[in-house]
Design an enzyme around this catalytic site. Structure first.
Site, PDB file in Angstrom:
ATOM      1  N   HIS A   1       0.839  -1.191   0.000  1.00 40.54           N
ATOM      2  CA  HIS A   1       0.000   0.000   0.000  1.00 40.54           C
ATOM      3  C   HIS A   1       0.884   1.255   0.000  1.00 40.54           C
ATOM      4  O   HIS A   1       2.083   1.188   0.309  1.00 40.54           O
ATOM      5  CB  HIS A   1      -0.924  -0.011   1.212  1.00 40.54           C
ATOM      6  CG  HIS A   1      -1.984  -1.069   1.127  1.00 40.54           C
ATOM      7  ND1 HIS A   1      -2.940  -1.251   2.087  1.00 40.54           N
ATOM      8  CD2 HIS A   1      -2.232  -2.005   0.176  1.00 40.54           C
ATOM      9  CE1 HIS A   1      -3.746  -2.242   1.734  1.00 40.54           C
ATOM     10  NE2 HIS A   1      -3.326  -2.731   0.583  1.00 40.54           N
TER      11      HIS A   1
ATOM     12  N   CYS B   1      -1.631  -1.143   7.409  1.00 45.96           N
ATOM     13  CA  CYS B   1      -0.814   0.068   7.320  1.00 45.96           C
ATOM     14  C   CYS B   1      -0.816   0.844   8.632  1.00 45.96           C
ATOM     15  O   CYS B   1       0.157   1.532   8.937  1.00 45.96           O
ATOM     16  CB  CYS B   1      -1.328   0.962   6.186  1.00 45.96           C
ATOM     17  SG  CYS B   1      -0.947   0.266   4.584  1.00 45.96           S
TER      18      CYS B   1
ATOM     19  N   ALA C   1     -30.387   3.287 -24.024  1.00 46.52           N
ATOM     20  CA  ALA C   1     -30.796   2.303 -23.012  1.00 46.52           C
ATOM     21  C   ALA C   1     -30.077   2.557 -21.680  1.00 46.52           C
ATOM     22  O   ALA C   1     -30.666   2.406 -20.611  1.00 46.52           O
ATOM     23  CB  ALA C   1     -30.504   0.892 -23.519  1.00 46.52           C
TER      24      ALA C   1
ATOM     25  N   GLU D   1     -18.444   2.574 -24.697  1.00 44.29           N
ATOM     26  CA  GLU D   1     -18.137   3.138 -26.011  1.00 44.29           C
ATOM     27  C   GLU D   1     -19.096   2.481 -26.990  1.00 44.29           C
ATOM     28  O   GLU D   1     -18.805   1.428 -27.546  1.00 44.29           O
ATOM     29  CB  GLU D   1     -16.698   2.823 -26.411  1.00 44.29           C
ATOM     30  CG  GLU D   1     -15.663   3.458 -25.505  1.00 44.29           C
ATOM     31  CD  GLU D   1     -14.299   3.536 -26.185  1.00 44.29           C
ATOM     32  OE1 GLU D   1     -14.166   4.264 -27.174  1.00 44.29           O
ATOM     33  OE2 GLU D   1     -13.379   2.843 -25.722  1.00 44.29           O
TER      34      GLU D   1
ATOM     35  N   LEU E   1     -27.511   1.789 -27.636  1.00 40.43           N
ATOM     36  CA  LEU E   1     -27.107   1.341 -26.291  1.00 40.43           C
ATOM     37  C   LEU E   1     -27.049   2.527 -25.313  1.00 40.43           C
ATOM     38  O   LEU E   1     -27.427   2.400 -24.148  1.00 40.43           O
ATOM     39  CB  LEU E   1     -25.756   0.630 -26.361  1.00 40.43           C
ATOM     40  CG  LEU E   1     -25.419  -0.238 -25.158  1.00 40.43           C
ATOM     41  CD1 LEU E   1     -26.471  -1.290 -24.912  1.00 40.43           C
ATOM     42  CD2 LEU E   1     -24.061  -0.910 -25.341  1.00 40.43           C
TER      43      LEU E   1
ATOM     44  N   ARG F   1      -9.910   5.052 -21.717  1.00 39.15           N
ATOM     45  CA  ARG F   1      -9.721   3.595 -21.815  1.00 39.15           C
ATOM     46  C   ARG F   1      -8.662   3.124 -20.833  1.00 39.15           C
ATOM     47  O   ARG F   1      -8.799   2.069 -20.209  1.00 39.15           O
ATOM     48  CB  ARG F   1      -9.260   3.225 -23.229  1.00 39.15           C
ATOM     49  CG  ARG F   1     -10.368   3.113 -24.212  1.00 39.15           C
ATOM     50  CD  ARG F   1      -9.831   2.655 -25.544  1.00 39.15           C
ATOM     51  NE  ARG F   1     -10.831   2.875 -26.573  1.00 39.15           N
ATOM     52  CZ  ARG F   1     -10.595   2.865 -27.860  1.00 39.15           C
ATOM     53  NH1 ARG F   1      -9.361   2.652 -28.302  1.00 39.15           N
ATOM     54  NH2 ARG F   1     -11.553   3.062 -28.724  1.00 39.15           N
TER      55      ARG F   1
ATOM     56  N   GLU G   1       1.107   3.801   1.997  1.00 33.42           N
ATOM     57  CA  GLU G   1       1.749   4.163   3.268  1.00 33.42           C
ATOM     58  C   GLU G   1       2.989   3.299   3.507  1.00 33.42           C
ATOM     59  O   GLU G   1       4.052   3.801   3.913  1.00 33.42           O
ATOM     60  CB  GLU G   1       0.789   3.949   4.454  1.00 33.42           C
ATOM     61  CG  GLU G   1      -0.536   4.664   4.334  1.00 33.42           C
ATOM     62  CD  GLU G   1      -1.604   3.821   3.639  1.00 33.42           C
ATOM     63  OE1 GLU G   1      -1.313   3.251   2.575  1.00 33.42           O
ATOM     64  OE2 GLU G   1      -2.718   3.748   4.160  1.00 33.42           O
TER      65      GLU G   1
ATOM     66  N   PRO H   1     -25.825   5.114 -30.536  1.00 37.40           N
ATOM     67  CA  PRO H   1     -27.004   5.751 -29.933  1.00 37.40           C
ATOM     68  C   PRO H   1     -27.973   4.763 -29.283  1.00 37.40           C
ATOM     69  O   PRO H   1     -28.584   5.095 -28.264  1.00 37.40           O
ATOM     70  CB  PRO H   1     -27.674   6.457 -31.118  1.00 37.40           C
ATOM     71  CG  PRO H   1     -26.845   6.198 -32.328  1.00 37.40           C
ATOM     72  CD  PRO H   1     -25.606   5.471 -31.938  1.00 37.40           C
TER      73      PRO H   1
HETATM   74  N1  LIG Z   1     -20.084   9.121 -31.602  1.00 32.83           N
HETATM   75  C1  LIG Z   1     -19.826   8.184 -30.728  1.00 32.83           C
HETATM   76  O1  LIG Z   1     -19.494   8.448 -29.567  1.00 32.83           O
HETATM   77  C2  LIG Z   1     -19.971   6.740 -31.145  1.00 32.83           C
HETATM   78  C3  LIG Z   1     -19.479   5.712 -30.313  1.00 32.83           C
HETATM   79  C4  LIG Z   1     -19.654   4.396 -30.714  1.00 32.83           C
HETATM   80  C5  LIG Z   1     -20.302   4.135 -31.912  1.00 32.83           C
HETATM   81  N2  LIG Z   1     -20.755   5.161 -32.688  1.00 32.83           N
HETATM   82  C6  LIG Z   1     -21.457   4.898 -33.961  1.00 32.83           C
HETATM   83  O2  LIG Z   1     -22.704   4.312 -33.648  1.00 32.83           O
HETATM   84  C7  LIG Z   1     -23.125   3.559 -34.775  1.00 32.83           C
HETATM   85  C8  LIG Z   1     -23.769   2.276 -34.290  1.00 32.83           C
HETATM   86  O3  LIG Z   1     -24.941   2.626 -33.585  1.00 32.83           O
HETATM   87  P1  LIG Z   1     -25.824   1.575 -32.824  1.00 32.83           P
HETATM   88  O4  LIG Z   1     -26.829   2.307 -32.032  1.00 32.83           O
HETATM   89  O5  LIG Z   1     -26.305   0.539 -33.795  1.00 32.83           O
HETATM   90  O6  LIG Z   1     -24.729   0.851 -31.950  1.00 32.83           O
HETATM   91  P2  LIG Z   1     -24.688   0.296 -30.447  1.00 32.83           P
HETATM   92  O7  LIG Z   1     -25.545   1.104 -29.556  1.00 32.83           O
HETATM   93  O8  LIG Z   1     -23.255   0.182 -30.105  1.00 32.83           O
HETATM   94  O9  LIG Z   1     -25.263  -1.154 -30.589  1.00 32.83           O
HETATM   95  C9  LIG Z   1     -26.626  -1.349 -30.729  1.00 32.83           C
HETATM   96  C10 LIG Z   1     -26.954  -2.747 -30.372  1.00 32.83           C
HETATM   97  O10 LIG Z   1     -26.748  -2.953 -28.993  1.00 32.83           O
HETATM   98  C11 LIG Z   1     -27.704  -3.882 -28.515  1.00 32.83           C
HETATM   99  N3  LIG Z   1     -28.527  -3.221 -27.521  1.00 32.83           N
HETATM  100  C12 LIG Z   1     -29.040  -1.986 -27.552  1.00 32.83           C
HETATM  101  N4  LIG Z   1     -29.794  -1.755 -26.460  1.00 32.83           N
HETATM  102  C13 LIG Z   1     -29.747  -2.872 -25.727  1.00 32.83           C
HETATM  103  C14 LIG Z   1     -30.304  -3.257 -24.499  1.00 32.83           C
HETATM  104  N5  LIG Z   1     -31.091  -2.452 -23.785  1.00 32.83           N
HETATM  105  N6  LIG Z   1     -30.049  -4.483 -24.026  1.00 32.83           N
HETATM  106  C15 LIG Z   1     -29.275  -5.309 -24.719  1.00 32.83           C
HETATM  107  N7  LIG Z   1     -28.723  -4.998 -25.909  1.00 32.83           N
HETATM  108  C16 LIG Z   1     -28.940  -3.794 -26.404  1.00 32.83           C
HETATM  109  C17 LIG Z   1     -28.586  -4.228 -29.700  1.00 32.83           C
HETATM  110  O11 LIG Z   1     -28.067  -5.372 -30.339  1.00 32.83           O
HETATM  111  P3  LIG Z   1     -28.980  -6.663 -30.499  1.00 32.83           P
HETATM  112  O12 LIG Z   1     -30.325  -6.171 -30.935  1.00 32.83           O
HETATM  113  O13 LIG Z   1     -28.303  -7.518 -31.472  1.00 32.83           O
HETATM  114  O14 LIG Z   1     -29.019  -7.238 -29.130  1.00 32.83           O
HETATM  115  C18 LIG Z   1     -28.408  -3.078 -30.633  1.00 32.83           C
HETATM  116  O15 LIG Z   1     -28.628  -3.403 -31.973  1.00 32.83           O
HETATM  117  C19 LIG Z   1     -21.899   3.358 -35.626  1.00 32.83           C
HETATM  118  O16 LIG Z   1     -22.023   4.143 -36.816  1.00 32.83           O
HETATM  119  C20 LIG Z   1     -20.758   3.878 -34.803  1.00 32.83           C
HETATM  120  O17 LIG Z   1     -19.748   4.466 -35.576  1.00 32.83           O
HETATM  121  C21 LIG Z   1     -20.591   6.451 -32.329  1.00 32.83           C
END
Ligand SMILES: NC(=O)c1ccc[n+]([C@@H]2O[C@H](COP(=O)([O-])OP(=O)(O)OC[C@H]3O[C@@H](n4cnc5c(N)ncnc54)[C@H](OP(=O)(O)O)[C@@H]3O)[C@@H](O)[C@H]2O)c1
Length: 332
Positions: free
Chosen positions: A61, A98, A297, A289, A294, A206, A63, A292
């Site tokens: 740790h 410690c 959600a 990462e 995920l 990261r 200390e 939109p």
């Molecule tokens: N600007 C940024 O910060 C950033 C970061 C990363 C990616 N992106 C862009 O985002 C785009 C992709 O978007 P996206 O919305 O399709 O990608 P995403 O959010 O990474 O993935 C979507 C998938 O995640 C799963 N999912 C979503 N909600 C869920 C939930 N509540 N529980 C379990 N699974 C869930 C689903 O897959 P299933 O239906 O197969 O389960 C869904 O099709 C790409 O063009 C990428 O370049 C941008």
């Protein structure tokens, strides 16, 4: 919080806390399941005898390391004040307590940044030295605005650990980049649209994460590497990569390549279960990462702790860090 003028010795303590927090900050992301901790030892007139930080689980740790540095320098007999960003441990874990190590030195004072939030820890890290006659103070007791700022820093430093030991869940940081039109989607053929500085920030985030959480949409669109490349990573650090993929669309070639890059990879179908699983594995911080879908959600499920928005600007990108309202800041 008042604006009282601090005594010289309290000013030294404040400055020392800033140094100890910076030392601990170097190891954010390296210590899971332990918290990052920094320690600085002063002599009776405020000279710095040692500065140390806990480098990784299983290592001594902060200390113990600081006291060992005093031993190496032959200055143990000069030890007067031990300043530590987190309450010292008073129990034998992977390393000896410690508190006992401090009590074997001539220290007269112990200053603590944050009380140990671990409900499973037996406590006594502050009480034991006080019972032994040492002066024990907390950073937040110093009546100065800078002390309040540093106390916030000390709480933020261990916030992922505090959440993990209280709930079993990791700290969740969401990173979201938006272009000038407010869209997350990169232009056709590109993987990103943000500046070099934002890319550096992404890699720093990261580095401090124990796991990356993403969605199948992002993997299928970009096949991201998710490795730390733009800053130096911790040696031998292994991260988890969890992909939400209910429909099983992510190809095994991507999973194999991610494993070859050093990730331990998991496919999950439920976000809350995925976070619980990462918590069970000892992850302190998860970086989301994802696209939109995920992110929406995550927001709807209130499954995040810190939301970092990077907005593409005309010149520099604008970075906004939004903490959750109920993020714990309670100190001692
Ligand atoms: N600007 C940024 O910060 C950033 C970061 C990363 C990616 N992106 C862009 O985002 C785009 C992709 O978007 P996206 O919305 O399709 O990608 P995403 O959010 O990474 O993935 C979507 C998938 O995640 C799963 N999912 C979503 N909600 C869920 C939930 N509540 N529980 C379990 N699974 C869930 C689903 O897959 P299933 O239906 O197969 O389960 C869904 O099709 C790409 O063009 C990428 O370049 C941008």
């Amino acid at each position: 919080m008042g604006t009282a003028i601090l005594s010289t010795s309290d000013q030294r303590v404040l400055a020392a806390f800033a140094t100890a927090l910076a030392a601990a900050g170097e190891f954010v992301g390296a210590t899971a399941p332990n918290p990052p901790v920094g320690c600085i030892i002063l002599d009776s007139v405020g000279n710095v005898l040692a500065i140390a930080a806990h480098p990784r689980a299983g290592a001594p740790h902060a200390e113990a390391l600081a006291i060992a540095l005093c031993d190496q320098a032959g200055t143990r007999h000069l030890i007067d004040t031990v300043i530590v960003t987190l309450e010292p441990c008073n129990h034998t874990g992977r390393t000896p307590p410690c508190v006992e190590a401090i009590l074997r030195t001539p220290a007269r004072q112990v200053w603590i940044g944050v009380a140990d939030p671990n409900p499973q820890a037996p406590g006594g890290g502050a009480a034991r030295p006080a019972a032994a006659g040492l002066r024990v103070g907390y950073l937040a007791e110093l009546d100065h605005p800078e002390a309040a700022q540093l106390a916030l820093k000390a709480h933020r430093l261990i916030a992922p650990f505090a959440k993990q030991v209280r709930t079993g869940l990791p700290w969740v940081t969401v990173k979201q980049a938006l272009n000038r039109e407010g869209s997350m989607l990169p232009p056709f053929g590109a993987k990103t649209f943000t500046s070099e500085a934002s890319l550096l920030l992404a890699h720093r985030l990261r580095k401090r994460a124990d796991a990356v959480l993403t969605g199948s949409g992002t993997v299928l669109a970009d096949a991201p590497e998710f490795t730390v490349r733009h800053v130096a990573d911790f040696a031998d650090k292994r991260r988890f990569l969890t992909i939400l993929d209910r429909r099983g669309r992510v190809p095994s070639t991507y999973l194999d390549a991610a494993r070859a890059r050093g990730f331990e990879v998991f496919i999950q179908t439920d976000i809350a279960a995925a976070l619980r699983h990462l918590g069970q594995l000892g992850a302190l911080e998860v970086l989301v990462e994802a696209g939109p879908a995920l992110l929406q959600a995550m927001r709807e499920g209130d499954l995040w702790d810190e939301w970092i928005t990077i907005e593409q600007g005309e010149g520099a990108d604008r970075v906004t860090v939004t903490p959750r309202e109920n993020t714990d800041r309670k100190g001692k």
